[in-house]
Design a protein around this motif. Sequence first.
Motif, PDB file in Angstrom:
ATOM      1  N   ARG A   1       0.832  -1.210   0.000  1.00 49.69           N
ATOM      2  CA  ARG A   1       0.000   0.000   0.000  1.00 49.69           C
ATOM      3  C   ARG A   1       0.869   1.263   0.000  1.00 49.69           C
ATOM      4  O   ARG A   1       0.624   2.200  -0.779  1.00 49.69           O
ATOM      5  N   ASP A   2       1.897   1.283   0.854  1.00 45.22           N
ATOM      6  CA  ASP A   2       2.765   2.450   0.934  1.00 45.22           C
ATOM      7  C   ASP A   2       3.549   2.651  -0.366  1.00 45.22           C
ATOM      8  O   ASP A   2       3.729   3.793  -0.818  1.00 45.22           O
ATOM      9  N   TRP A   3       4.005   1.557  -0.959  1.00 52.74           N
ATOM     10  CA  TRP A   3       4.761   1.655  -2.211  1.00 52.74           C
ATOM     11  C   TRP A   3       3.893   2.239  -3.325  1.00 52.74           C
ATOM     12  O   TRP A   3       4.340   3.113  -4.077  1.00 52.74           O
ATOM     13  N   ILE A   4       2.646   1.790  -3.413  1.00 52.00           N
ATOM     14  CA  ILE A   4       1.747   2.296  -4.455  1.00 52.00           C
ATOM     15  C   ILE A   4       1.473   3.777  -4.251  1.00 52.00           C
ATOM     16  O   ILE A   4       1.517   4.571  -5.206  1.00 52.00           O
ATOM     17  N   GLU A   5       1.205   4.173  -3.012  1.00 56.89           N
ATOM     18  CA  GLU A   5       0.917   5.587  -2.752  1.00 56.89           C
ATOM     19  C   GLU A   5       2.103   6.466  -3.134  1.00 56.89           C
ATOM     20  O   GLU A   5       1.933   7.587  -3.637  1.00 56.89           O
ATOM     21  N   ASP A   6       3.331   5.969  -2.926  1.00 54.49           N
ATOM     22  CA  ASP A   6       4.530   6.740  -3.253  1.00 54.49           C
ATOM     23  C   ASP A   6       4.862   6.687  -4.742  1.00 54.49           C
ATOM     24  O   ASP A   6       5.323   7.681  -5.316  1.00 54.49           O
ATOM     25  N   ALA A   7       4.632   5.546  -5.382  1.00 52.77           N
ATOM     26  CA  ALA A   7       5.127   5.339  -6.749  1.00 52.77           C
ATOM     27  C   ALA A   7       4.147   5.741  -7.834  1.00 52.77           C
ATOM     28  O   ALA A   7       4.562   6.045  -8.957  1.00 52.77           O
ATOM     29  N   ILE A   8       2.833   5.739  -7.533  1.00 49.72           N
ATOM     30  CA  ILE A   8       1.820   5.984  -8.557  1.00 49.72           C
ATOM     31  C   ILE A   8       1.188   7.352  -8.344  1.00 49.72           C
ATOM     32  O   ILE A   8       0.782   7.689  -7.237  1.00 49.72           O
ATOM     33  N   ASP A   9       1.116   8.128  -9.412  1.00 44.69           N
ATOM     34  CA  ASP A   9       0.496   9.459  -9.356  1.00 44.69           C
ATOM     35  C   ASP A   9      -0.995   9.345  -9.654  1.00 44.69           C
ATOM     36  O   ASP A   9      -1.401   8.663 -10.600  1.00 44.69           O
TER      37      ASP A   9
ATOM     38  N   PHE B   1      -5.341   2.201  -8.914  1.00 43.06           N
ATOM     39  CA  PHE B   1      -4.633   1.971  -7.655  1.00 43.06           C
ATOM     40  C   PHE B   1      -5.122   0.665  -7.025  1.00 43.06           C
ATOM     41  O   PHE B   1      -4.320  -0.148  -6.540  1.00 43.06           O
ATOM     42  N   ALA B   2      -6.455   0.470  -7.005  1.00 40.28           N
ATOM     43  CA  ALA B   2      -7.015  -0.746  -6.412  1.00 40.28           C
ATOM     44  C   ALA B   2      -6.580  -1.989  -7.176  1.00 40.28           C
ATOM     45  O   ALA B   2      -6.185  -2.994  -6.573  1.00 40.28           O
ATOM     46  N   HIS B   3      -6.637  -1.938  -8.510  1.00 35.40           N
ATOM     47  CA  HIS B   3      -6.230  -3.100  -9.307  1.00 35.40           C
ATOM     48  C   HIS B   3      -4.771  -3.462  -9.072  1.00 35.40           C
ATOM     49  O   HIS B   3      -4.426  -4.650  -8.953  1.00 35.40           O
ATOM     50  N   LEU B   4      -3.900  -2.458  -8.995  1.00 30.92           N
ATOM     51  CA  LEU B   4      -2.482  -2.752  -8.783  1.00 30.92           C
ATOM     52  C   LEU B   4      -2.250  -3.336  -7.394  1.00 30.92           C
ATOM     53  O   LEU B   4      -1.492  -4.304  -7.239  1.00 30.92           O
ATOM     54  N   MET B   5      -2.908  -2.784  -6.383  1.00 37.07           N
ATOM     55  CA  MET B   5      -2.726  -3.342  -5.042  1.00 37.07           C
ATOM     56  C   MET B   5      -3.250  -4.772  -4.962  1.00 37.07           C
ATOM     57  O   MET B   5      -2.592  -5.660  -4.405  1.00 37.07           O
ATOM     58  N   ILE B   6      -4.431  -5.025  -5.511  1.00 35.69           N
ATOM     59  CA  ILE B   6      -4.998  -6.375  -5.510  1.00 35.69           C
ATOM     60  C   ILE B   6      -4.045  -7.343  -6.203  1.00 35.69           C
ATOM     61  O   ILE B   6      -3.803  -8.462  -5.723  1.00 35.69           O
ATOM     62  N   THR B   7      -3.479  -6.927  -7.318  1.00 32.28           N
ATOM     63  CA  THR B   7      -2.571  -7.778  -8.085  1.00 32.28           C
ATOM     64  C   THR B   7      -1.336  -8.139  -7.280  1.00 32.28           C
ATOM     65  O   THR B   7      -0.934  -9.316  -7.220  1.00 32.28           O
ATOM     66  N   LEU B   8      -0.722  -7.161  -6.640  1.00 30.85           N
ATOM     67  CA  LEU B   8       0.497  -7.422  -5.877  1.00 30.85           C
ATOM     68  C   LEU B   8       0.223  -8.244  -4.623  1.00 30.85           C
ATOM     69  O   LEU B   8       1.039  -9.092  -4.232  1.00 30.85           O
ATOM     70  N   VAL B   9      -0.933  -8.021  -3.988  1.00 30.04           N
ATOM     71  CA  VAL B   9      -1.282  -8.809  -2.801  1.00 30.04           C
ATOM     72  C   VAL B   9      -1.570 -10.261  -3.195  1.00 30.04           C
ATOM     73  O   VAL B   9      -1.106 -11.205  -2.539  1.00 30.04           O
ATOM     74  N   ARG B  10      -2.317 -10.474  -4.271  1.00 36.40           N
ATOM     75  CA  ARG B  10      -2.564 -11.849  -4.734  1.00 36.40           C
ATOM     76  C   ARG B  10      -1.260 -12.547  -5.110  1.00 36.40           C
ATOM     77  O   ARG B  10      -1.081 -13.745  -4.828  1.00 36.40           O
ATOM     78  N   ALA B  11      -0.357 -11.808  -5.754  1.00 34.19           N
ATOM     79  CA  ALA B  11       0.936 -12.390  -6.128  1.00 34.19           C
ATOM     80  C   ALA B  11       1.744 -12.793  -4.905  1.00 34.19           C
ATOM     81  O   ALA B  11       2.665 -13.607  -5.007  1.00 34.19           O
ATOM     82  N   SER B  12       1.387 -12.238  -3.746  1.00 38.83           N
ATOM     83  CA  SER B  12       2.043 -12.581  -2.486  1.00 38.83           C
ATOM     84  C   SER B  12       1.355 -13.736  -1.767  1.00 38.83           C
ATOM     85  O   SER B  12       1.715 -14.063  -0.627  1.00 38.83           O
TER      86      SER B  12
ATOM     87  N   THR C   1     -10.326 -12.427   8.325  1.00 36.07           N
ATOM     88  CA  THR C   1     -11.275 -11.316   8.217  1.00 36.07           C
ATOM     89  C   THR C   1     -10.900 -10.465   7.018  1.00 36.07           C
ATOM     90  O   THR C   1      -9.721 -10.315   6.690  1.00 36.07           O
ATOM     91  N   TRP C   2     -11.914  -9.883   6.369  1.00 37.82           N
ATOM     92  CA  TRP C   2     -11.682  -8.959   5.265  1.00 37.82           C
ATOM     93  C   TRP C   2     -11.493  -7.541   5.802  1.00 37.82           C
ATOM     94  O   TRP C   2     -12.268  -7.087   6.640  1.00 37.82           O
ATOM     95  N   TYR C   3     -10.480  -6.838   5.288  1.00 41.95           N
ATOM     96  CA  TYR C   3     -10.189  -5.468   5.695  1.00 41.95           C
ATOM     97  C   TYR C   3     -10.107  -4.560   4.472  1.00 41.95           C
ATOM     98  O   TYR C   3      -9.386  -4.869   3.512  1.00 41.95           O
ATOM     99  N   LEU C   4     -10.822  -3.431   4.517  1.00 43.74           N
ATOM    100  CA  LEU C   4     -10.770  -2.441   3.441  1.00 43.74           C
ATOM    101  C   LEU C   4      -9.509  -1.596   3.571  1.00 43.74           C
ATOM    102  O   LEU C   4      -9.182  -1.118   4.668  1.00 43.74           O
ATOM    103  N   ILE C   5      -8.828  -1.392   2.445  1.00 44.52           N
ATOM    104  CA  ILE C   5      -7.631  -0.551   2.417  1.00 44.52           C
ATOM    105  C   ILE C   5      -7.690   0.320   1.170  1.00 44.52           C
ATOM    106  O   ILE C   5      -7.888  -0.183   0.060  1.00 44.52           O
ATOM    107  N   ASP C   6      -7.508   1.625   1.348  1.00 46.16           N
ATOM    108  CA  ASP C   6      -7.546   2.568   0.230  1.00 46.16           C
ATOM    109  C   ASP C   6      -6.123   2.938  -0.164  1.00 46.16           C
ATOM    110  O   ASP C   6      -5.465   3.725   0.521  1.00 46.16           O
ATOM    111  N   PRO C   7      -5.606   2.405  -1.284  1.00 44.04           N
ATOM    112  CA  PRO C   7      -4.223   2.711  -1.670  1.00 44.04           C
ATOM    113  C   PRO C   7      -4.025   4.144  -2.148  1.00 44.04           C
ATOM    114  O   PRO C   7      -2.886   4.594  -2.261  1.00 44.04           O
ATOM    115  N   THR C   8      -5.123   4.889  -2.416  1.00 43.27           N
ATOM    116  CA  THR C   8      -4.958   6.308  -2.759  1.00 43.27           C
ATOM    117  C   THR C   8      -4.734   7.160  -1.512  1.00 43.27           C
ATOM    118  O   THR C   8      -4.287   8.300  -1.616  1.00 43.27           O
TER     119      THR C   8
END
Length: 258
Positions: free
Chosen positions: A135-143, A169-180, A210-217
């Motif tokens: 999440r932190d990487w996306i917020e820093d790296a993506i405009d 932002f959501a698609h990229l975070m979902i992709t990286l989390v699934r890849a993990s 449990t499911w947790y909402l996270i806003d990468p923006t």
Amino acid sequence: MKLSIRTELDYDLPSETDVLLQLEAAAIPEQTVEAAHIDLPPTDHFARVPGHDTIGERIWLRHQGNLKVTYTATVDVHRLTADCGALESVEPHLLPGETVEYLMPSRYCPSDEFQNLVDAEFGESGGGSRVMAIRDWIEDAIDYCPGSSTAFTGAMETYVSRQGVCRDFAHLMITLVRASGIPARFASVYGIGVQPQDFHAVAEVFLDNTWYLIDPTGMSTAQQMAKIGVGRDAADVSFLTSYGFAQLNAQQVWVEEA
């Protein structure tokens, strides 16, 4: 927190067209819909069907001519929150069956193409600490750049271009989390703090059962969001899907603290 929501849509359908709407806040344990009303013109067909994972409802319409939709609601949000960085992930073989599809690649989230990248970029972290590092990487790296992507933009294009809007932002975070090896899904929400105000997209991750909402923006928080629906990616939770030509005339969303 209580949210006051108002949505207005205005479309023209030149021929008889099937339309699938999903724009109402979901009535689920983590949020209470205290009042809600939706105005629709007379249509040839109207039916409610469950949303993905039975979260929220979709509305089938069959209509020709001008389609104006007005939705208002007051929603009391009281979902579980936690320091996600301190939570453990669930080993894949112990995952509940309904979460397994959210480990898989999907149309906008080709997670199988990012496994080497997440190992190289986030290899020293795991579980919730990796999720928050992503999440932190996306917020820093993506405009955040309105108009920089289209309905066809996926996570790979966003990673390369380093710009996008909330769904990117959501698609990229979902992709990286699934890849993990951690289940992640797309959530369509109404959120306080979203600029410009519109339907908002965030990620939802499965940690500690449990499911947790996270806003990468970084624009909104879990307690400031009213969930509309969830899915594998944006294709599952579009606020309006038209099976025929639809001309957009106007669209406005207002969300504020009630």
